[in-house]
Motif scaffolding. Sequence first.
Motif, PDB file in Angstrom:
ATOM      1  N   SER A   6       0.717  -1.170   0.070  1.00 30.50           N
ATOM      2  CA  SER A   6       0.148   0.052  -0.086  1.00 30.50           C
ATOM      3  C   SER A   6       0.914   1.007   0.007  1.00 30.50           C
ATOM      4  CB  SER A   6      -0.981   0.032   1.133  1.00 30.50           C
ATOM      5  OG  SER A   6      -1.763  -1.107   1.205  1.00 30.50           O
ATOM      6  N   ILE A   9       2.296   1.799  -3.332  1.00 23.74           N
ATOM      7  CA  ILE A   9       1.229   2.085  -4.336  1.00 23.74           C
ATOM      8  C   ILE A   9       1.023   3.766  -3.999  1.00 23.74           C
ATOM      9  CG2 ILE A   9      -0.964   2.122  -4.803  1.00 23.74           C
ATOM     10  CD1 ILE A   9      -1.036  -0.806  -4.392  1.00 23.74           C
ATOM     11  N   LYS A  13       1.643   6.758  -6.812  1.00 24.12           N
ATOM     12  CA  LYS A  13       0.556   7.609  -7.219  1.00 24.12           C
ATOM     13  C   LYS A  13       1.166   9.063  -6.948  1.00 24.12           C
ATOM     14  CE  LYS A  13      -3.505   4.679  -6.131  1.00 24.12           C
ATOM     15  NZ  LYS A  13      -4.876   4.486  -5.344  1.00 24.12           N
ATOM     16  N   ILE A 184      -0.972  -0.160 -11.429  1.00 25.31           N
ATOM     17  CA  ILE A 184      -1.608   0.223  -9.870  1.00 25.31           C
ATOM     18  C   ILE A 184      -2.958  -0.477  -9.958  1.00 25.31           C
ATOM     19  CG2 ILE A 184      -3.001   2.095  -8.603  1.00 25.31           C
ATOM     20  CD1 ILE A 184      -0.556   4.007  -9.608  1.00 25.31           C
ATOM     21  N   GLU A 188      -3.707  -3.395  -7.240  1.00 25.93           N
ATOM     22  CA  GLU A 188      -4.678  -3.188  -6.433  1.00 25.93           C
ATOM     23  C   GLU A 188      -5.674  -4.538  -6.546  1.00 25.93           C
ATOM     24  OE1 GLU A 188      -6.574   0.295  -7.393  1.00 25.93           O
ATOM     25  OE2 GLU A 188      -5.158   1.472  -5.719  1.00 25.93           O
ATOM     26  N   SER A 189      -6.005  -5.003  -7.810  1.00 24.56           N
ATOM     27  CA  SER A 189      -6.802  -6.112  -7.904  1.00 24.56           C
ATOM     28  C   SER A 189      -6.081  -7.378  -7.285  1.00 24.56           C
ATOM     29  CB  SER A 189      -6.862  -6.263  -9.521  1.00 24.56           C
ATOM     30  OG  SER A 189      -7.540  -7.495  -9.687  1.00 24.56           O
ATOM     31  N   ASN A 192      -6.298  -7.079  -3.687  1.00 21.11           N
ATOM     32  CA  ASN A 192      -7.686  -7.577  -3.167  1.00 21.11           C
ATOM     33  C   ASN A 192      -7.961  -8.840  -3.219  1.00 21.11           C
ATOM     34  OD1 ASN A 192      -8.375  -4.653  -2.656  1.00 21.11           O
ATOM     35  ND2 ASN A 192      -9.092  -4.581  -4.629  1.00 21.11           N
TER      36      ASN A 192
END
Length: 520
Positions: A6, A9, A13, A184, A188-189, A192
């Motif tokens: 996280s 990421i 970003k 990204i 994130e996928s 998850n």
Amino acid sequence: MGDKDSSQIDILKKALKTQRTEALSREQELQKQLSGLWQRADKERKMLMSQVTQLKNELKASSPKTLFNDVTSRLSELKATVSNIRDGSPLSEKGLWSFDSDGEPLSEEQRSEGAAYSYGSDAVGMGEGEAKYRIKGLEAKVAAQQDEIRELRALLTERDTAVSKLQQRNGLLSATLEEKENEIAALESRLNKLKRRLTESDSFAPRAWVVKEAVKGGYGLEAAGLISSPASLNENWVDAESEDVAMIPAHEEFVAKMKDKSAAPLLGMVESFIKAFINKNPKMTDFGMVHNFLGAMENPFKTHKLWKGADDEDVQETLDALEAYILGDEQVFNSIFKNVGEPWERRDHNLSKRMFCLQFVKAENLDIKKIHQNHPALTLARKMIHQIDEVRAPQEKIECVFRAARIIYRMLNETSGESASADDFLPILIFVVLRSQASRLYSSLDYMAQFRRPSRLSGERHYYLVQLQTAVAFIDHMDAASITINPEEFEVKYKSREREWEERGGQVTIVSESVSDPRA
């Protein structure tokens, strides 16, 4: 590991946001420069057009034809003057001595000096030279203006090249930003999916080694966060039942992708197979057709653009969803269970009757510890076992077994503070299955074992399925000698329940156990 990903990421970003801001600032600066170039070019163009128009007018007023006519007229005047001189006539006011070489009237002094000067043919030559000189001057001026125009065009070309490079750079930057955003999104996928898989693996029970290590380290289970306080125990188990964990993890995503236009060929193949399978009037022995079709569809799904970047587990979950899509079809499912055959129907009927007649059996008759007899986990596990006959896909049925077993193990871990054993687990599972009075258990067990893909029927789920088969077999052969009960009491109560079964016409009614429902 999740926090680190996280953080990375977030850093990525922020970097992308900074790049995008710098790119927008640079683009605005270049746009201002381009606007200035356009204004300057437009101003110079207007100035050049004005000068060219002026030159055209001058050239038009002083064209070679006009000059030639002027020279011809002056030659005629010269001839007339020469003729007058020869005849002794006075000088004409418009004669040779009246005008200078530019056509302007001569002064008295110039006339007196000109009387002694003879022009003849030299005068004509001087007029022609002046015309040529003026034309050459105009041509040089036009050439200079053309050079300026060429310089302006070169400047505009340079401007266009700069714009093109800027657009190319912006395009590359946009492509880079889009690529980073896709990366990204992919990360994130994956995060998850990892979180979901961890949630599924830990659903309904803490892992036994966590409990064991906590106890070994001298921590109380409540302090370690593995159980709630005794006062909120019931509430804790209500929350456990309401955990939103999908029976088939990738099913919703699979259905959504199959609605995409690009998935039409895949959907066509699947629907064609379902139609052919229904026309065959499938039986329990036709599981091979489904397995072969699922194996044949692995590569088409893996290479399709909608599954681009999917790892092996993603592909396997997609095939799980496809298995559920086929066997969850109402016509397919009903056809299979309609054709189970008379022996399986008789076994299901006899088991239902036996479970109905054995409803008098209590937890203590199965030597279940007192601390477990009234635990709310038994209600939740019973509901999961009863749900086996309410779902269609083999994975859903196995998931019901898995969740019921994990609920029981969670209860054992919480109450004992150590890893539970099969000796503690099996009696509770038998009691839960007996009280669930689930229908068609024998057929469902055979259906799960046959139609579930062999590569996915392993690990904990396979172990719990075997435990369920053992529990069903125990119930089917249960007698006074296999449990802790007085034989005469067993016989009397069994006969009483059997008469009630006959009176009801073989209809099963679930008997509410002594355990209270914590949600009531």
